[in-house]
Design a protein around this motif. Sequence first.
Motif, PDB file in Angstrom:
ATOM      1  N   HIS A 154       0.819  -1.199   0.000  1.00 51.28           N
ATOM      2  CA  HIS A 154       0.000   0.000   0.000  1.00 51.28           C
ATOM      3  C   HIS A 154       0.860   1.258   0.000  1.00 51.28           C
ATOM      4  CE1 HIS A 154       1.020  -0.366   4.237  1.00 51.28           C
ATOM      5  NE2 HIS A 154       0.717   0.909   4.378  1.00 51.28           N
ATOM      6  N   ASP A 155       2.188   1.132  -0.036  1.00 50.24           N
ATOM      7  CA  ASP A 155       3.042   2.316  -0.105  1.00 50.24           C
ATOM      8  C   ASP A 155       3.867   2.293  -1.383  1.00 50.24           C
ATOM      9  OD1 ASP A 155       4.803   0.339   0.517  1.00 50.24           O
ATOM     10  OD2 ASP A 155       5.675   1.306   2.269  1.00 50.24           O
ATOM     11  N   ALA A 156       4.629   3.364  -1.602  1.00 47.82           N
ATOM     12  CA  ALA A 156       5.313   3.544  -2.872  1.00 47.82           C
ATOM     13  C   ALA A 156       6.566   2.697  -2.955  1.00 47.82           C
ATOM     14  CB  ALA A 156       5.676   5.019  -3.053  1.00 47.82           C
ATOM     15  N   SER A 157       6.965   2.366  -4.183  1.00 51.46           N
ATOM     16  CA  SER A 157       8.222   1.676  -4.429  1.00 51.46           C
ATOM     17  C   SER A 157       8.820   2.253  -5.708  1.00 51.46           C
ATOM     18  CB  SER A 157       8.011   0.165  -4.547  1.00 51.46           C
ATOM     19  OG  SER A 157       7.132  -0.140  -5.611  1.00 51.46           O
ATOM     20  N   GLY A 158      10.111   1.996  -5.914  1.00 48.65           N
ATOM     21  CA  GLY A 158      10.807   2.561  -7.054  1.00 48.65           C
ATOM     22  C   GLY A 158      11.870   3.546  -6.620  1.00 48.65           C
ATOM     23  N   GLY A 195      12.171  -1.538  -2.963  1.00 44.98           N
ATOM     24  CA  GLY A 195      11.629  -2.654  -3.736  1.00 44.98           C
ATOM     25  C   GLY A 195      10.857  -3.607  -2.852  1.00 44.98           C
ATOM     26  N   VAL A 196       9.965  -4.385  -3.464  1.00 45.25           N
ATOM     27  CA  VAL A 196       9.099  -5.307  -2.744  1.00 45.25           C
ATOM     28  C   VAL A 196       9.778  -6.668  -2.633  1.00 45.25           C
ATOM     29  CG1 VAL A 196       6.868  -6.484  -2.780  1.00 45.25           C
ATOM     30  CG2 VAL A 196       7.042  -4.106  -3.512  1.00 45.25           C
ATOM     31  N   LEU A 197       9.707  -7.256  -1.426  1.00 44.93           N
ATOM     32  CA  LEU A 197      10.295  -8.573  -1.205  1.00 44.93           C
ATOM     33  C   LEU A 197       9.293  -9.704  -1.390  1.00 44.93           C
ATOM     34  CD1 LEU A 197      12.637  -8.207   1.917  1.00 44.93           C
ATOM     35  CD2 LEU A 197      13.307  -8.730  -0.418  1.00 44.93           C
ATOM     36  N   ASP A 198       8.107  -9.561  -0.788  1.00 43.64           N
ATOM     37  CA  ASP A 198       7.164 -10.671  -0.820  1.00 43.64           C
ATOM     38  C   ASP A 198       5.745 -10.167  -0.603  1.00 43.64           C
ATOM     39  OD1 ASP A 198       6.975 -10.132   1.926  1.00 43.64           O
ATOM     40  OD2 ASP A 198       8.476 -11.634   2.417  1.00 43.64           O
ATOM     41  N   LYS A 199       4.820 -11.084  -0.571  1.00 46.78           N
ATOM     42  CA  LYS A 199       3.405 -10.754  -0.407  1.00 46.78           C
ATOM     43  C   LYS A 199       3.044 -10.402   1.028  1.00 46.78           C
ATOM     44  CE  LYS A 199       1.729 -13.415  -4.355  1.00 46.78           C
ATOM     45  NZ  LYS A 199       0.779 -14.432  -4.848  1.00 46.78           N
TER      46      LYS A 199
END
Length: 370
Positions: A154-158, A195-199
């Motif tokens: 629900h938060d920003a990445s990049g 960056g996102v790691l997992d669900k």
Amino acid sequence: MAVAFAAMPRLAHATCEPITGACIDSDTLWPHAGPTQFMSLSGSETTAIDRISFGLVATYLRGSLVFHSSSPGPLGSDRYVIENQIDTTFLFAYGVTDRLELDLALPVTVFQDGGGASVVAGATNGLPPTASRDMRFGVTYAFLRPEKKHPWRHDASGFGIAARFETVAPTGDENAFAAERAAVFVPSLSLDWRGVLDKHSRSIFAGVEIGARIRPETDFIGARIGTQGIIAVGAGLDILSRGLLSVTGELRFLPVFTSQADVTVNGGSYTSTSNGAYITPAEWMVTLRSAPLEGGDFSLQLGAGGWLPTANFQPATTPIFRMAFGVAFAPRGRDTDGDGVPDAADKCPLEPGSKSSGEGAGCPERATPP
């Protein structure tokens, strides 16, 4: 505990004695106002428009200024100019637009001990137990914001990039190693990535800050501090989901572009002669961070670190050991699903919904079964 505050700002300290004067800032950790994932690195995000961020960073330093004498004994001796020190910095930021932020930092020394300038033969200045330090104010502009959405978070990445320009006003106590001799100008550029790691809504993040502290030269017993660079890097990992607990590691280098000096005493008169050597105050720090509220606007940090050896001697303004604690409220105004309800209040941050308040704020209206 009584704390002495400056009565009014001063543009320069004309009373600084050459070589034995105390017009040098012993604490090189200048925390930033506004949103950040790290203790010493600034981030690329800014405070939400028309909102105010505020925070407090308290730090304990051990041995930030040590005077080495060539006698007595063949190896000489070390004497603490500042042995123990506790500083606090009050931080404020205001979001002018969704990219532009105004910043203010008000640092204070609440306790310190050591010999002060009196460790030098002929110097009579003691070390005040408390002191006001130089205030800092500036502006931040976010050129690139991390806005890439991901269905797991629900938060920003990049990537994000922000430019800062700070001015340090010499308003502190010039007899307490708490003030510069004149104004300091601090331009810097920050780049970070998430960056996102997992669900489970865990992420990995990193940051870099490059800049300079532009100031006139000050000489304290051969330790010359003038214009210096800023090179800081950090990386972190969410241990628990949604930023509930994260761990970060940081490295900070402040190379001084002024040659150091050797000091000789002749009849009570001091002479400082350049020796061609250069110093790089450098520190490492490991920090635990928690953002327990939805949206991540409120955070707590606890870190420990110290001198990162870049030479076989401890450079001036580099503490042997440091501990730091920070608390901040920095509203970022994130609205991942674009429904006009900030993530901090949105009960369904991944689904566009109604702006109504209450338990269903930000959630789509559900069809009533027949």
